[in-house]
Design a protein around this motif. Structure first.
Motif, short mmCIF file in Angstrom:
data_model
loop_
_atom_site.label_atom_id
_atom_site.label_comp_id
_atom_site.label_asym_id
_atom_site.label_seq_id
_atom_site.Cartn_x
_atom_site.Cartn_y
_atom_site.Cartn_z
N TYR A 83 -14.52 -2.78 -6.68
CA TYR A 83 -14.26 -3.12 -8.08
C TYR A 83 -14.99 -2.15 -8.99
O TYR A 83 -16.17 -1.85 -8.77
CB TYR A 83 -14.72 -4.56 -8.36
N ALA A 104 -20.91 -7.00 -14.89
CA ALA A 104 -20.45 -7.94 -13.87
C ALA A 104 -21.61 -8.39 -13.02
O ALA A 104 -22.64 -7.70 -12.92
CB ALA A 104 -19.37 -7.29 -12.99
N ASP A 111 -15.49 -16.61 -16.08
CA ASP A 111 -14.49 -15.72 -15.51
C ASP A 111 -14.91 -15.29 -14.12
O ASP A 111 -16.03 -14.79 -13.93
CB ASP A 111 -14.34 -14.49 -16.42
N THR A 112 -14.06 -15.50 -13.13
CA THR A 112 -14.38 -15.13 -11.74
C THR A 112 -13.27 -14.25 -11.17
O THR A 112 -12.12 -14.30 -11.62
CB THR A 112 -14.54 -16.37 -10.85
N LEU A 113 -13.65 -13.49 -10.14
CA LEU A 113 -12.67 -12.60 -9.51
C LEU A 113 -13.10 -12.34 -8.07
O LEU A 113 -14.24 -11.95 -7.83
CB LEU A 113 -12.58 -11.28 -10.27
N PRO A 114 -12.19 -12.55 -7.10
CA PRO A 114 -12.54 -12.21 -5.72
C PRO A 114 -12.58 -10.70 -5.54
O PRO A 114 -11.81 -9.96 -6.17
CB PRO A 114 -11.41 -12.84 -4.90
N ILE A 115 -13.48 -10.23 -4.70
CA ILE A 115 -13.59 -8.81 -4.40
C ILE A 115 -13.31 -8.61 -2.92
O ILE A 115 -13.62 -9.48 -2.10
CB ILE A 115 -14.99 -8.27 -4.78
N LEU A 142 -18.19 -11.99 -9.40
CA LEU A 142 -17.36 -11.56 -8.28
C LEU A 142 -18.07 -11.82 -6.96
O LEU A 142 -19.29 -11.72 -6.86
CB LEU A 142 -17.04 -10.06 -8.37
N LYS A 174 -18.43 -11.70 -16.02
CA LYS A 174 -17.56 -11.97 -14.88
C LYS A 174 -18.38 -12.07 -13.59
O LYS A 174 -19.32 -11.29 -13.39
CB LYS A 174 -16.51 -10.87 -14.75
N LEU A 192 -16.58 -17.19 -3.26
CA LEU A 192 -16.20 -17.45 -4.64
C LEU A 192 -15.57 -18.83 -4.78
O LEU A 192 -15.83 -19.55 -5.76
CB LEU A 192 -15.24 -16.37 -5.13
N GLU A 250 -13.85 -13.85 -1.19
CA GLU A 250 -12.98 -14.96 -1.57
C GLU A 250 -13.52 -16.34 -1.20
O GLU A 250 -13.51 -17.26 -2.01
CB GLU A 250 -11.60 -14.76 -0.94
N GLU A 272 -16.94 -21.69 -7.28
CA GLU A 272 -16.10 -22.31 -8.32
C GLU A 272 -16.07 -23.83 -8.20
O GLU A 272 -16.02 -24.55 -9.21
CB GLU A 272 -14.68 -21.74 -8.22
#
Length: 264
Positions: free
Chosen positions: A107, A52, A98-102, A78, A76, A84, A81, A88
């Motif tokens: 994580y 990541a 692929d993204t994901l807020p932490i 991260l 990915k 991110l 929010e 994006e």
């Protein structure tokens, strides 16, 4: 055994590798994907093994190579929010990444547990990270700090290793003829960058809390020197009664990768 390596550390670009065994993560990708690939290969790491990428904030010297590198290796991304969301809509636009807020819960990146802590910087929602490796080591990354807040101090206290900003010498910055007044105010302000003196003060507190390895980074090319940053923190630690190579190890991150990674 945990492995820590600042691949790049300067106002021109920043990226840090932290790994354990065959697994690793990156914090920021602030140089081109090609140079990041080369730096990882030079420390014996396959870029495809990165689980990541964690982004501290959206400034160019922390994300300039992110889109190409993440897309190329299908990794990915991260971050907090708001950061991110900006990435994006801007930095990562046009690529299927692929993204994901932490959040403060952290994580688990294939056994490497990463938690963010908020920092004071002129970014949308800046943060640093604590990283816990499978062998029980705690590594913290705290740069781009206007001030050392209690939030940051509490998060990084007790770390085995701390990568800490030592950006500028206050007198060099104040007397600089290359930096306009507003830029000086920004850097010296509460949402700017941490000075050598502030870094040294925090280093003493970290040592008292059990940290034995300190790596100073994000040095200004115009308003600092590696030896000056080193001596400022060294002097404070010495005044506190600590002995180098006995009570602690102190290093300066080079602007570009150094094959001599810190092993924990």
């Amino acid at each position: 055994m945990a492995k820590f390596c600042p691949l790049f550390s300067s106002s021109s670009g920043n990226s840090i590798y932290i790994g354990c065994g065959e697994n690793g993560v990156l914090i920021d990708v602030g140089v081109s994907a090609k140079r990041t690939d080369e730096a990882l290969h030079n420390i014996g790491v396959d870029p495809d093994s990165i689980s990541a990428i964690f982004i501290t904030h959206e400034h160019y010297d922390h994300v300039s190579g992110l889109k190409v590198f993440a897309a190329k290796h299908n990794i990915k991304v991260l971050s907090l929010e708001k950061t991110l969301s900006f990435l994006e809509s801007n930095t990562l636009q046009g690529k299927n990444i692929d993204t994901l807020p932490i959040d403060e819960n952290g994580y688990d990146a294939n056994g490497i547990f990463v938690k963010p802590f908020r920092t004071s910087h002129d970014a949308i929602e800046s943060c640093g990270y604590t990283v816990e490796t499978p062998d029980g080591r705690k590594i913290s990354v705290a740069t781009d700090l206007g001030i050392m807040t209690s939030t940051v101090h509490n998060a990084i206290s007790g770390s085995d290793l701390v990568f800490l900003e030592s950006n500028h010498d206050i007198h060099m910055l104040e007397n600089s003829t290359k930096y306009p007044y507003q830029l000086k105010r920004r850097i010296l302000g509460e949402k700017g960058h941490l000075s050598n003196d502030s870094c040294a003060d925090e280093a003493v507190k970290l040592l008292e809390g059990g940290t034995t390895r300190l790596v100073l980074g994000h040095l200004s090319k115009e308003n600092n020197f590696p030896e000056l940053a080193y001596q400022t923190t060294y002097a404070s630690l010495t005044c506190a009664g600590a002995k180098e190579d006995s009570d602690y190890i102190l290093k300066i991150a080079k602007p570009v990768w150094d094959s001599k990674a810190v092993m924990l």
